[in-house]
Motif scaffolding. Sequence first.
Motif, short mmCIF file in Angstrom:
data_model
loop_
_atom_site.label_atom_id
_atom_site.label_comp_id
_atom_site.label_asym_id
_atom_site.label_seq_id
_atom_site.Cartn_x
_atom_site.Cartn_y
_atom_site.Cartn_z
N SER A 91 44.91 42.57 33.62
CA SER A 91 44.83 41.13 33.85
C SER A 91 46.16 40.54 34.32
CB SER A 91 44.40 40.41 32.58
OG SER A 91 43.17 40.90 32.13
N VAL A 93 47.95 42.36 36.70
CA VAL A 93 48.32 43.32 37.73
C VAL A 93 48.88 42.63 38.98
CG1 VAL A 93 46.14 43.49 39.00
CG2 VAL A 93 47.51 45.53 38.62
N GLY A 94 48.63 41.33 39.13
CA GLY A 94 49.17 40.62 40.28
C GLY A 94 50.63 40.24 40.14
N PHE A 95 51.22 40.55 38.99
CA PHE A 95 52.61 40.17 38.76
C PHE A 95 53.53 41.37 38.77
CE2 PHE A 95 50.02 36.98 36.62
CZ PHE A 95 50.50 35.85 37.23
N PHE A 133 36.38 44.86 37.14
CA PHE A 133 36.25 43.45 37.50
C PHE A 133 35.32 42.74 36.52
CE2 PHE A 133 36.60 39.83 40.00
CZ PHE A 133 37.34 40.06 41.14
N THR A 137 35.93 39.68 33.74
CA THR A 137 35.21 38.41 33.59
C THR A 137 34.79 38.18 32.14
OG1 THR A 137 32.99 39.29 34.07
CG2 THR A 137 34.32 38.60 35.95
N HIS A 140 37.82 36.85 30.57
CA HIS A 140 37.95 35.46 31.01
C HIS A 140 37.06 34.54 30.18
CE1 HIS A 140 38.88 32.50 34.17
NE2 HIS A 140 37.64 32.07 33.98
N MET A 143 38.40 33.94 26.83
CA MET A 143 39.48 32.97 26.93
C MET A 143 38.96 31.54 26.95
SD MET A 143 42.47 34.43 28.26
CE MET A 143 44.07 33.68 28.17
N LEU A 147 39.77 28.59 24.43
CA LEU A 147 40.27 27.30 24.88
C LEU A 147 39.43 26.17 24.30
CD1 LEU A 147 41.19 27.56 28.65
CD2 LEU A 147 42.42 26.27 26.95
N SER B 91 34.97 34.80 38.80
CA SER B 91 35.39 35.04 37.42
C SER B 91 34.21 35.10 36.46
CB SER B 91 36.33 33.93 36.95
OG SER B 91 37.44 33.85 37.80
N PHE B 132 41.41 39.89 45.66
CA PHE B 132 40.62 39.07 44.74
C PHE B 132 41.02 39.34 43.29
CE2 PHE B 132 37.23 38.71 48.15
CZ PHE B 132 37.39 37.35 48.32
N PHE B 133 41.23 40.61 43.03
CA PHE B 133 41.65 40.99 41.67
C PHE B 133 42.98 40.31 41.32
CE2 PHE B 133 41.63 43.27 37.89
CZ PHE B 133 40.59 44.17 37.85
N ALA B 134 43.90 40.38 42.25
CA ALA B 134 45.21 39.79 41.99
C ALA B 134 45.09 38.27 41.80
CB ALA B 134 46.16 40.11 43.15
N ALA B 136 42.54 36.76 40.66
CA ALA B 136 41.94 36.55 39.34
C ALA B 136 43.01 36.61 38.26
CB ALA B 136 40.85 37.59 39.08
N THR B 137 44.03 37.47 38.46
CA THR B 137 45.09 37.53 37.46
C THR B 137 45.93 36.24 37.46
OG1 THR B 137 46.74 38.61 38.87
CG2 THR B 137 45.22 40.03 37.67
N LEU B 138 46.05 35.61 38.63
CA LEU B 138 46.75 34.33 38.66
C LEU B 138 45.97 33.29 37.86
CD1 LEU B 138 48.01 33.81 42.32
CD2 LEU B 138 49.21 34.70 40.34
N GLU B 139 44.66 33.29 38.09
CA GLU B 139 43.81 32.36 37.35
C GLU B 139 43.96 32.59 35.85
OE1 GLU B 139 39.09 31.69 37.26
OE2 GLU B 139 39.90 31.86 39.28
N HIS B 140 43.97 33.87 35.51
CA HIS B 140 44.12 34.26 34.11
C HIS B 140 45.43 33.72 33.54
CE1 HIS B 140 43.26 37.02 30.76
NE2 HIS B 140 44.56 37.17 30.69
N ALA B 141 46.50 33.86 34.31
CA ALA B 141 47.79 33.38 33.83
C ALA B 141 47.78 31.86 33.66
CB ALA B 141 48.90 33.80 34.80
N MET B 143 45.27 30.12 32.87
CA MET B 143 44.51 29.91 31.65
C MET B 143 45.39 30.07 30.41
SD MET B 143 40.97 30.34 32.11
CE MET B 143 39.77 29.79 30.93
N ARG B 238 53.41 30.33 39.17
CA ARG B 238 53.24 31.75 39.48
C ARG B 238 52.39 31.95 40.72
NH1 ARG B 238 52.27 31.88 33.52
NH2 ARG B 238 54.20 32.70 32.67
N ILE B 242 52.74 37.25 44.81
CA ILE B 242 52.06 38.20 43.96
C ILE B 242 52.57 39.60 44.28
CG2 ILE B 242 49.98 36.82 43.68
CD1 ILE B 242 48.65 38.51 45.78
#
Lengths: 255, 255
Positions: A91, A93-95, A133, A137, A140, A143, A147, B91, B132-134, B136-141, B143, B238, B242
């Motif tokens: 989760s 992996v984009g960073f 993937f 979700t 997600h 989460m 929240l 997501s 898309f995966f990456a 999604a990780t931004l969205e996750h962050a 969150m 962020r 990426i």
Amino acid sequence: MSETCNATNESCLVAKLSHYIDLTPSESRLLETLQENERDFRRRDAVFRLDAEMPDIFVVKSGWIYSHADNLDGSEYIAMLYFPGDVVGISQVGFARSPLTYSAATEVTICPFPKLSLQVVFREHPRLVALFFALATLEHAGMIDRLRAIGCMSARDRLAVLLLQIRARLRITGGRDQPFLDLPLSQELIGNAIGLSMVSVNRAFRQLEDEGRIRREGRRVEIVAPESLAAEVDFSDRHYAIDKSWFPAAAHDGP
Amino acid sequence: MSETCNATNESCLVAKLSHYIDLTPSESRLLETLQENERDFRRRDAVFRLDAEMPDIFVVKSGWIYSHADNLDGSEYIAMLYFPGDVVGISQVGFARSPLTYSAATEVTICPFPKLSLQVVFREHPRLVALFFALATLEHAGMIDRLRAIGCMSARDRLAVLLLQIRARLRITGGRDQPFLDLPLSQELIGNAIGLSMVSVNRAFRQLEDEGRIRREGRRVEIVAPESLAAEVDFSDRHYAIDKSWFPAAAHDGP
DNA sequence: CGAACGCTTGAGAGGCATCAAGAAACGTGG
DNA sequence: CCACGTTTCTTGATGCCTCTCAAGCGTTCG
């Protein structure tokens, strides 16, 4: 005791994923190779630090891990808990650098593998990627539940949601019929996870206990009537079934 | 006015993804086909309802959408905001039925495409899947940032984090130099997003205004010194870069 | 012009944080 | 195995922040 997901030598990751799809031999083989190296950590050790480079992703083989951010005022906020079979770092992996610190809540064994090996997975095992993937979700959705709990609910209900969430996730690999939850978390850590002070966590525990919704023995917790508690706090366990209709077919299996 | 992400006919999705990688012609073509059909909704319309089957995913072409859960007590909790260029439903792709309701915050145009077309993407465009995966990780962050805000911060700081988040996301497609944020959300909706009552949102706005951190003209908000406010509430944007090191190579392009 | 909606501000109540202190559990070394 | 220090749990008292209730005002739209 069995904080490992099972007694055999079967990979926790394979066990968890097998819960959702029938893995082909080559998929299983690939997943096994991701868990060839092991590293151990003791309680409170930092597995990865904030801002450290994250060249690796890892599978939790045994023990609990939690990820957290450190606030400016010295307090810390727990973002996520990871159990045996969970893949940590997917989760994020984009960073390039970890946005969180990962710490061991118990004695922990992990199996790291390099991010770069994802290239092979993405190219040759699209169905596994789809499964990852889909699992993301689920995370997600968990989460969002948290929240909502933190944003709208009383201390008692927040704690109830957390307990139900942990139970739902542990049941995937841990078997469906374990009456007790073995929580290796201090009440302070629990508070950090649901936005409460340790004192309020303690009072929420007491309230749930006095109401007969849970029983406690030290850090062991038994939820007396999980379904009824879940209905009361509007929690639904989304971890059992996923929609696989959009998954690509498994790659053809070599000999 | 320009709630669409740009004045030309270029796809918002292509515009957004191009911010991260150079799309090959065949990738662009694929993405364009995902946006062939359009559907319009008016403010307050439900785009997808809770528990409705979700055979489609959709790209937001113009307008704002928010996803929300309805609590037992009648209140609602906002899980996520979606802006032009965002892909809604990615997501939640692991669920056969929508765990949330999606509503139009403004007039909205969306481009739905069937979940099943993901099969082709997964098989033939692994690099897009990785992107898309990456994302999604931004969205996750994002969150996690919101969780932390709601769990640990005062009303003022929660609102500040929300404003900074919205700004960070809009800057991806909307250009870097727009001083004003055009918020089409009532204070009540904002409250639902950050776990506050409408009254507290109003007071948080007033406090930020009195302190000179923001200026307001109706629903337009200008953050006076975004970087300094971000430092104060420990927020980091962020969304700009990426890590793509683990992406597979683009599929070879046909003629 | 009236109705509906959203914004604004005040007053009072309640829940959680904080502070504090003692009890229990745990770990460690003698 | 015990003694001691540390950590964690537990409970009470106090205060603050946000919610709720309420009323007035401005805007939009039919």
